[in-house]
Design a protein around this motif. Structure first.
Motif, PDB file in Angstrom:
ATOM      1  N   ARG A 236       0.896  -1.209   0.012  1.00 39.27           N
ATOM      2  CA  ARG A 236       0.052  -0.234  -0.018  1.00 39.27           C
ATOM      3  C   ARG A 236       0.657   1.153  -0.048  1.00 39.27           C
ATOM      4  N   ARG A 237       1.979   1.214   0.715  1.00 41.60           N
ATOM      5  CA  ARG A 237       2.904   2.521   0.792  1.00 41.60           C
ATOM      6  C   ARG A 237       3.339   2.362  -0.755  1.00 41.60           C
ATOM      7  N   LEU A 238       3.862   1.605  -1.187  1.00 43.00           N
ATOM      8  CA  LEU A 238       4.446   1.609  -2.576  1.00 43.00           C
ATOM      9  C   LEU A 238       3.264   1.949  -3.643  1.00 43.00           C
ATOM     10  N   ALA A 239       1.996   1.495  -3.382  1.00 39.29           N
ATOM     11  CA  ALA A 239       1.008   2.019  -4.266  1.00 39.29           C
ATOM     12  C   ALA A 239       0.515   3.361  -4.295  1.00 39.29           C
ATOM     13  N   ALA A 240       0.825   3.903  -3.192  1.00 37.57           N
ATOM     14  CA  ALA A 240       0.446   5.474  -3.040  1.00 37.57           C
ATOM     15  C   ALA A 240       1.395   6.383  -3.963  1.00 37.57           C
ATOM     16  N   SER A 241       2.566   5.820  -4.445  1.00 39.47           N
ATOM     17  CA  SER A 241       3.133   6.538  -5.403  1.00 39.47           C
ATOM     18  C   SER A 241       3.395   5.722  -7.125  1.00 39.47           C
TER      19      SER A 241
ATOM     20  N   ALA B   4      23.289 -12.317   8.139  1.00 35.11           N
ATOM     21  CA  ALA B   4      23.629 -12.875   6.618  1.00 35.11           C
ATOM     22  C   ALA B   4      23.625 -11.680   5.984  1.00 35.11           C
ATOM     23  N   ALA B   5      23.345 -11.910   4.601  1.00 33.43           N
ATOM     24  CA  ALA B   5      23.396 -10.674   3.528  1.00 33.43           C
ATOM     25  C   ALA B   5      22.560  -9.654   3.948  1.00 33.43           C
ATOM     26  N   THR B   6      22.932  -8.637   3.431  1.00 31.43           N
ATOM     27  CA  THR B   6      22.216  -7.455   3.525  1.00 31.43           C
ATOM     28  C   THR B   6      21.384  -7.236   1.993  1.00 31.43           C
ATOM     29  N   LEU B   7      20.252  -7.256   2.014  1.00 33.98           N
ATOM     30  CA  LEU B   7      19.422  -7.219   0.873  1.00 33.98           C
ATOM     31  C   LEU B   7      18.295  -6.174   0.988  1.00 33.98           C
ATOM     32  N   SER B   8      17.682  -5.702  -0.095  1.00 35.55           N
ATOM     33  CA  SER B   8      16.670  -4.574   0.171  1.00 35.55           C
ATOM     34  C   SER B   8      15.336  -5.173  -0.146  1.00 35.55           C
ATOM     35  N   ASP B   9      14.351  -4.667   0.609  1.00 43.71           N
ATOM     36  CA  ASP B   9      12.978  -4.834   0.044  1.00 43.71           C
ATOM     37  C   ASP B   9      12.468  -3.722  -0.573  1.00 43.71           C
ATOM     38  N   VAL B  10      11.339  -3.726  -0.931  1.00 44.04           N
ATOM     39  CA  VAL B  10      10.678  -2.462  -1.747  1.00 44.04           C
ATOM     40  C   VAL B  10       9.463  -1.897  -1.174  1.00 44.04           C
ATOM     41  N   ASP B  11       9.777  -0.875  -0.414  1.00 42.89           N
ATOM     42  CA  ASP B  11       8.528  -0.314   0.405  1.00 42.89           C
ATOM     43  C   ASP B  11       8.191   1.226  -0.207  1.00 42.89           C
ATOM     44  N   SER B  12       9.193   1.761  -1.267  1.00 42.31           N
ATOM     45  CA  SER B  12       8.898   3.148  -1.557  1.00 42.31           C
ATOM     46  C   SER B  12       9.321   3.138  -3.052  1.00 42.31           C
TER      47      SER B  12
ATOM     48  N   GLU C  41      11.347   4.983  -4.538  1.00 41.71           N
ATOM     49  CA  GLU C  41      12.738   5.154  -4.626  1.00 41.71           C
ATOM     50  C   GLU C  41      13.302   3.712  -4.491  1.00 41.71           C
ATOM     51  N   ASP C  42      12.965   2.935  -3.580  1.00 39.35           N
ATOM     52  CA  ASP C  42      13.255   1.315  -3.806  1.00 39.35           C
ATOM     53  C   ASP C  42      12.878   0.807  -5.075  1.00 39.35           C
ATOM     54  N   TYR C  43      11.673   0.916  -5.385  1.00 40.39           N
ATOM     55  CA  TYR C  43      10.995   0.397  -6.850  1.00 40.39           C
ATOM     56  C   TYR C  43      11.830   0.738  -8.007  1.00 40.39           C
ATOM     57  N   LEU C  44      12.287   2.015  -7.939  1.00 37.81           N
ATOM     58  CA  LEU C  44      12.794   2.442  -9.104  1.00 37.81           C
ATOM     59  C   LEU C  44      14.523   1.983  -8.976  1.00 37.81           C
TER      60      LEU C  44
END
Length: 195
Positions: free
Chosen positions: A12-17, A169-177, A179-182
């Motif tokens: 939902r946070r991602l969907a807002a943008s 363990a490894a550092t990975l990124s989720d996608v919440d914004s 900016e993350d998405y792009l």
């Protein structure tokens, strides 16, 4: 852990943008490829913890993967319930929105649990994409008073584990914004069929 991959119910946070349809498409793609990558590995058993509970038997989940309801409560309550419910032995919970997740990440996390009580995969936003517990001789309870969905989630959880052996363990990124998405678009967009 996964939410039903329906537009308006996920990211939902991602969907807002980026819009409801794009956010849902990202989520479905990421979830499908996570299950495909990790579900074929014979070194572990996959259990999909589903929210909402009423969707455990929905037809859109892949066949051959065990599903259980997440139950009520915040994220910490749900994860604690899963750690208590699963069969004995080390267990790892991962998010369903990690485009770069690979079996090697999970294998390394299990190895780290061999010498530790808990393992985390850090996320760039201050949270974590993976948490694992040895669960022997007892199941630890690290999720009380954690400020979820913000930069304090990992620090709060680690505070609850003081005196225990914690590995990373490894550092990975989720996608919440957006900016993350792009920024991570290349990690998941190539997996999405055109159209």
């Amino acid at each position: 852990m996964a939410k039903s991959p329906l537009a308006g119910r996920v990211k939902r946070r991602l969907a807002a943008s980026v819009g409801v349809v794009s956010a849902a498409r990202f989520y479905r793609t990421c979830l499908a490829h996570t299950l495909m990558r990790l579900g074929r590995d014979p070194r572990w058993r996959i259990v999909l913890a589903v929210s909402p509970d009423s969707d455990v038997s929905a037809p859109y989940w892949p066949r051959g993967i065990e599903r259980v309801p997440q139950g009520s409560g915040d994220l910490g309550v749900k994860m604690q319930r899963l750690f208590r419910r699963l069969p004995p032995g080390p267990a790892i919970i991962v998010g369903s929105d990690i485009p770069a997740i690979r079996p090697s990440n999970i294998a390394r996390a299990f190895r780290l649990l061999g010498n530790g009580d808990a393992v985390f995969g850090r996320a760039a936003d201050g949270g974590y994409w993976l948490v694992g517990l040895r669960r022997s001789p007892r199941v630890l309870a690290p999720f009380a008073n954690v400020r979820w969905s913000g930069p304090h989630a990992l620090a709060d959880t680690l505070r609850n584990l003081q005196g225990h052996r914690v590995a990373f363990a490894a550092t990975l990124s989720d996608v919440d914004s957006e900016e993350d998405y792009l920024r991570l678009r290349g990690n998941w967009q190539r997996l999405t069929p055109p159209g």
